[in-house]
Scaffold this motif. Structure first.
Motif, PDB file in Angstrom:
ATOM      1  N   VAL A 119     -49.811  60.251 127.657  1.00  0.00           N
ATOM      2  CA  VAL A 119     -48.663  59.606 128.304  1.00  0.00           C
ATOM      3  C   VAL A 119     -47.713  59.042 127.253  1.00  0.00           C
ATOM      4  CG1 VAL A 119     -47.954  57.702 129.788  1.00  0.00           C
ATOM      5  CG2 VAL A 119     -49.938  59.064 130.412  1.00  0.00           C
ATOM      6  N   ASP A 120     -48.283  58.471 126.188  1.00  0.00           N
ATOM      7  CA  ASP A 120     -47.445  57.906 125.122  1.00  0.00           C
ATOM      8  C   ASP A 120     -46.562  58.967 124.491  1.00  0.00           C
ATOM      9  OD1 ASP A 120     -48.261  55.329 125.420  1.00  0.00           O
ATOM     10  OD2 ASP A 120     -49.755  55.380 123.808  1.00  0.00           O
ATOM     11  N   ASP A 121     -47.133  60.140 124.194  1.00  0.00           N
ATOM     12  CA  ASP A 121     -46.360  61.212 123.553  1.00  0.00           C
ATOM     13  C   ASP A 121     -45.273  61.743 124.491  1.00  0.00           C
ATOM     14  OD1 ASP A 121     -47.813  60.999 121.243  1.00  0.00           O
ATOM     15  OD2 ASP A 121     -49.202  62.639 121.724  1.00  0.00           O
ATOM     16  N   ALA A 122     -45.605  61.910 125.767  1.00  0.00           N
ATOM     17  CA  ALA A 122     -44.622  62.393 126.738  1.00  0.00           C
ATOM     18  C   ALA A 122     -43.494  61.373 126.904  1.00  0.00           C
ATOM     19  CB  ALA A 122     -45.296  62.653 128.083  1.00  0.00           C
ATOM     20  N   HIS A 123     -43.878  60.096 126.894  1.00  0.00           N
ATOM     21  CA  HIS A 123     -42.876  59.032 127.027  1.00  0.00           C
ATOM     22  C   HIS A 123     -41.951  59.011 125.830  1.00  0.00           C
ATOM     23  CE1 HIS A 123     -41.352  54.826 127.014  1.00  0.00           C
ATOM     24  NE2 HIS A 123     -41.308  55.040 128.314  1.00  0.00           N
ATOM     25  N   ALA A 124     -42.477  59.270 124.648  1.00  0.00           N
ATOM     26  CA  ALA A 124     -41.648  59.296 123.436  1.00  0.00           C
ATOM     27  C   ALA A 124     -40.608  60.415 123.508  1.00  0.00           C
ATOM     28  CB  ALA A 124     -42.531  59.464 122.208  1.00  0.00           C
ATOM     29  N   ILE A 125     -41.011  61.580 124.032  1.00  0.00           N
ATOM     30  CA  ILE A 125     -40.057  62.691 124.182  1.00  0.00           C
ATOM     31  C   ILE A 125     -38.965  62.311 125.185  1.00  0.00           C
ATOM     32  CG2 ILE A 125     -39.772  65.089 124.917  1.00  0.00           C
ATOM     33  CD1 ILE A 125     -42.660  65.588 124.041  1.00  0.00           C
ATOM     34  N   CYS A 126     -39.369  61.690 126.283  1.00  0.00           N
ATOM     35  CA  CYS A 126     -38.394  61.279 127.299  1.00  0.00           C
ATOM     36  C   CYS A 126     -37.392  60.280 126.723  1.00  0.00           C
ATOM     37  CB  CYS A 126     -39.115  60.667 128.500  1.00  0.00           C
ATOM     38  SG  CYS A 126     -40.037  61.862 129.489  1.00  0.00           S
ATOM     39  N   ASP A 127     -37.894  59.313 125.952  1.00  0.00           N
ATOM     40  CA  ASP A 127     -36.995  58.333 125.332  1.00  0.00           C
ATOM     41  C   ASP A 127     -35.999  59.019 124.406  1.00  0.00           C
ATOM     42  OD1 ASP A 127     -37.977  56.133 126.607  1.00  0.00           O
ATOM     43  OD2 ASP A 127     -39.264  55.454 124.961  1.00  0.00           O
ATOM     44  N   ARG A 128     -36.486  59.979 123.636  1.00  0.00           N
ATOM     45  CA  ARG A 128     -35.620  60.688 122.699  1.00  0.00           C
ATOM     46  C   ARG A 128     -34.533  61.474 123.453  1.00  0.00           C
ATOM     47  NH1 ARG A 128     -39.411  63.266 120.013  1.00  0.00           N
ATOM     48  NH2 ARG A 128     -39.151  65.325 120.967  1.00  0.00           N
ATOM     49  N   LEU A 129     -34.930  62.118 124.542  1.00  0.00           N
ATOM     50  CA  LEU A 129     -33.967  62.882 125.335  1.00  0.00           C
ATOM     51  C   LEU A 129     -32.945  61.967 126.008  1.00  0.00           C
ATOM     52  CD1 LEU A 129     -36.366  65.488 126.984  1.00  0.00           C
ATOM     53  CD2 LEU A 129     -34.450  66.017 125.467  1.00  0.00           C
ATOM     54  N   GLU A 130     -33.418  60.872 126.584  1.00  0.00           N
ATOM     55  CA  GLU A 130     -32.503  59.948 127.261  1.00  0.00           C
ATOM     56  C   GLU A 130     -31.483  59.365 126.291  1.00  0.00           C
ATOM     57  OE1 GLU A 130     -35.005  57.063 129.072  1.00  0.00           O
ATOM     58  OE2 GLU A 130     -35.813  58.446 130.565  1.00  0.00           O
ATOM     59  N   ASN A 131     -31.963  58.922 125.131  1.00  0.00           N
ATOM     60  CA  ASN A 131     -31.052  58.335 124.139  1.00  0.00           C
ATOM     61  C   ASN A 131     -30.038  59.351 123.650  1.00  0.00           C
ATOM     62  OD1 ASN A 131     -32.381  55.872 124.283  1.00  0.00           O
ATOM     63  ND2 ASN A 131     -33.773  56.333 122.592  1.00  0.00           N
ATOM     64  N   SER A 132     -30.486  60.577 123.448  1.00  0.00           N
ATOM     65  CA  SER A 132     -29.588  61.622 122.949  1.00  0.00           C
ATOM     66  C   SER A 132     -28.490  61.953 123.963  1.00  0.00           C
ATOM     67  CB  SER A 132     -30.401  62.877 122.628  1.00  0.00           C
ATOM     68  OG  SER A 132     -29.564  63.972 122.389  1.00  0.00           O
ATOM     69  N   ILE A 133     -28.885  62.141 125.212  1.00  0.00           N
ATOM     70  CA  ILE A 133     -27.919  62.520 126.245  1.00  0.00           C
ATOM     71  C   ILE A 133     -26.944  61.376 126.522  1.00  0.00           C
ATOM     72  CG2 ILE A 133     -27.647  63.173 128.668  1.00  0.00           C
ATOM     73  CD1 ILE A 133     -30.373  64.587 128.448  1.00  0.00           C
ATOM     74  N   GLU A 134     -27.466  60.161 126.639  1.00  0.00           N
ATOM     75  CA  GLU A 134     -26.603  59.023 126.955  1.00  0.00           C
ATOM     76  C   GLU A 134     -25.657  58.682 125.799  1.00  0.00           C
ATOM     77  OE1 GLU A 134     -29.251  55.940 128.209  1.00  0.00           O
ATOM     78  OE2 GLU A 134     -29.779  56.955 130.084  1.00  0.00           O
ATOM     79  N   LYS A 135     -26.069  58.989 124.582  1.00  0.00           N
ATOM     80  CA  LYS A 135     -25.186  58.785 123.434  1.00  0.00           C
ATOM     81  C   LYS A 135     -24.109  59.852 123.396  1.00  0.00           C
ATOM     82  CE  LYS A 135     -25.215  58.265 118.386  1.00  0.00           C
ATOM     83  NZ  LYS A 135     -26.067  58.257 117.151  1.00  0.00           N
ATOM     84  N   SER A 136     -24.464  61.079 123.768  1.00  0.00           N
ATOM     85  CA  SER A 136     -23.515  62.195 123.755  1.00  0.00           C
ATOM     86  C   SER A 136     -22.496  62.100 124.877  1.00  0.00           C
ATOM     87  CB  SER A 136     -24.279  63.520 123.856  1.00  0.00           C
ATOM     88  OG  SER A 136     -23.411  64.605 124.037  1.00  0.00           O
ATOM     89  N   ILE A 137     -22.932  61.606 126.049  1.00  0.00           N
ATOM     90  CA  ILE A 137     -22.055  61.554 127.223  1.00  0.00           C
ATOM     91  C   ILE A 137     -21.948  60.105 127.677  1.00  0.00           C
ATOM     92  CG2 ILE A 137     -21.680  62.403 129.564  1.00  0.00           C
ATOM     93  CD1 ILE A 137     -23.543  64.758 128.832  1.00  0.00           C
ATOM     94  N   GLU A 138     -20.850  59.460 127.337  1.00  0.00           N
ATOM     95  CA  GLU A 138     -20.670  58.048 127.668  1.00  0.00           C
ATOM     96  C   GLU A 138     -20.697  57.832 129.173  1.00  0.00           C
ATOM     97  OE1 GLU A 138     -17.517  54.369 126.879  1.00  0.00           O
ATOM     98  OE2 GLU A 138     -17.080  56.373 126.144  1.00  0.00           O
ATOM     99  N   GLY A 139     -21.399  56.804 129.608  1.00  0.00           N
ATOM    100  CA  GLY A 139     -21.469  56.493 131.028  1.00  0.00           C
ATOM    101  C   GLY A 139     -22.564  57.218 131.770  1.00  0.00           C
ATOM    102  N   SER A 140     -23.357  58.038 131.062  1.00  0.00           N
ATOM    103  CA  SER A 140     -24.414  58.789 131.734  1.00  0.00           C
ATOM    104  C   SER A 140     -25.688  57.964 131.845  1.00  0.00           C
ATOM    105  CB  SER A 140     -24.708  60.095 130.975  1.00  0.00           C
ATOM    106  OG  SER A 140     -25.158  59.836 129.663  1.00  0.00           O
TER     107      SER A 140
END
Length: 305
Positions: free
Chosen positions: A262-283
């Motif tokens: 669960v920890d490893d899967a959560h780390a991937i999710c955090d990385r994806l969320e941060n990347s997308i939200e940084k790339s697309i403001e307001g997402s």
């Protein structure tokens, strides 16, 4: 009452406030042009500017409301308020079109007397230049900051510019030929034109109120961010988006190896969320993690990782 104080929200609010000031200046100029000339066509231009003031105020209120942070009654925020303002603009444009039609009909029946036309045209042309510059600014910044209210106001003003140019050309022809009947006729054309614009703004806003998906360009950026930052996962599928004002809600399923912690899967999710939200403001991103047997065929639109 607290509001979202992000730099973009502050900029949009300032532009919306400036829009009210510009609309007030333009309506004063256009009404002066009508008073000195007596032109029905210039009256139609001035009347549309009254609508500009009303819709500018509505847009400002909607933008202020949409900047408010989520609360217990509105956990997803207040971003859709901007779409309501755009729909209100469409309705007000329709009202202006009807009033202009009435004035044009009276002009056709009773006739029109034009006075001091050159002065009236000069004043109107100056107001049109102001509107043209400001419309370009509104559309550019509204698109850049993903503000439906600013974009709608910008397109409305651009329509005002087009009709103003038509009015000026028609009045010049009327003065040159002596065919003063052109004055109320061009007013009627203006009414039809702005009625069509009001319909387009209202229908586009209705579509977005019904959770319209993000543009293909935005969706391509989302897929690119997933491919670049989904290392360790197997696949992303069922990617869905919905636009709500400046907010963009994104959700998808992320397939990971069944043996992954669960920890490893959560780390991937955090990385994806941060990347997308940084790339697309307001997402705002929501990811549902699934085991590998939930993977879907690539022809279903899934993103292999």
């Amino acid at each position: 009452m607290s509001t979202n104080s992000t730099p973009t929200s502050n900029k949009i609010t300032k532009v919306a406030a400036a829009n009210i000031a510009v609309a007030l200046v333009v309506i004063c100029l256009k009404y002066a042009a009508y008073v000195v000339s007596g032109s029905v066509a210039l009256y139609s231009d001035a009347l549309e500017s009254i609508v500009n003031v009303i819709t500018a105020v509505a847009a400002y209120v909607a933008i202020w409301m949409s900047a408010k942070p989520p609360d217990s009654d509105h956990p997803f925020g207040h971003s859709k308020a901007e779409f309501l303002a755009a729909m209100f603009e469409g309705a007000m444009i329709a009202v202006a079109a009807v009033l202009i039609m009435i004035k044009a009909y009276n002009g056709l029946v009773e006739g029109v007397t034009l006075e001091h036309s050159v002065l009236g045209l000069s004043i109107n042309s100056f107001a049109t230049i102001i509107n043209a510059i400001w419309a370009g600014v509104m559309i550019k910044w509204g698109t850049q900051w993903r503000s439906p209210a600013l974009v709608a106001d910008g397109h409305h003003l651009f329509t005002d510019v087009i009709t103003s140019v038509g009015v000026v050309i028609a009045l010049i022809l009327a003065l040159m030929t002596g065919w003063y009947i052109l004055d109320p006729l061009i007013a009627a054309v203006v009414a039809v034109n702005i009625l069509m614009m009001g319909y387009r703004i209202a229908t586009e806003s209705m579509s977005r109120l019904m959770d319209q998906a993000a543009s293909p360009e935005i969706e391509a950026r989302i897929r690119g961010a997933i491919e670049a930052n989904g290392i360790g996962a197997l696949q992303a599928h069922d990617i869905r988006t919905r636009q709500a004002g400046r907010a963009l809600f994104i959700e998808f399923h992320l397939v990971v190896p069944g043996s992954m912690t669960v920890d490893d899967a959560h780390a991937i999710c955090d990385r994806l969320e941060n990347s997308i939200e940084k790339s697309i403001e307001g997402s705002e991103v929501v990811i549902h993690v699934e085991p590998e047997y939930k993977a879907k065929p690539e022809d279903s639109g899934a993103v292999p990782l």
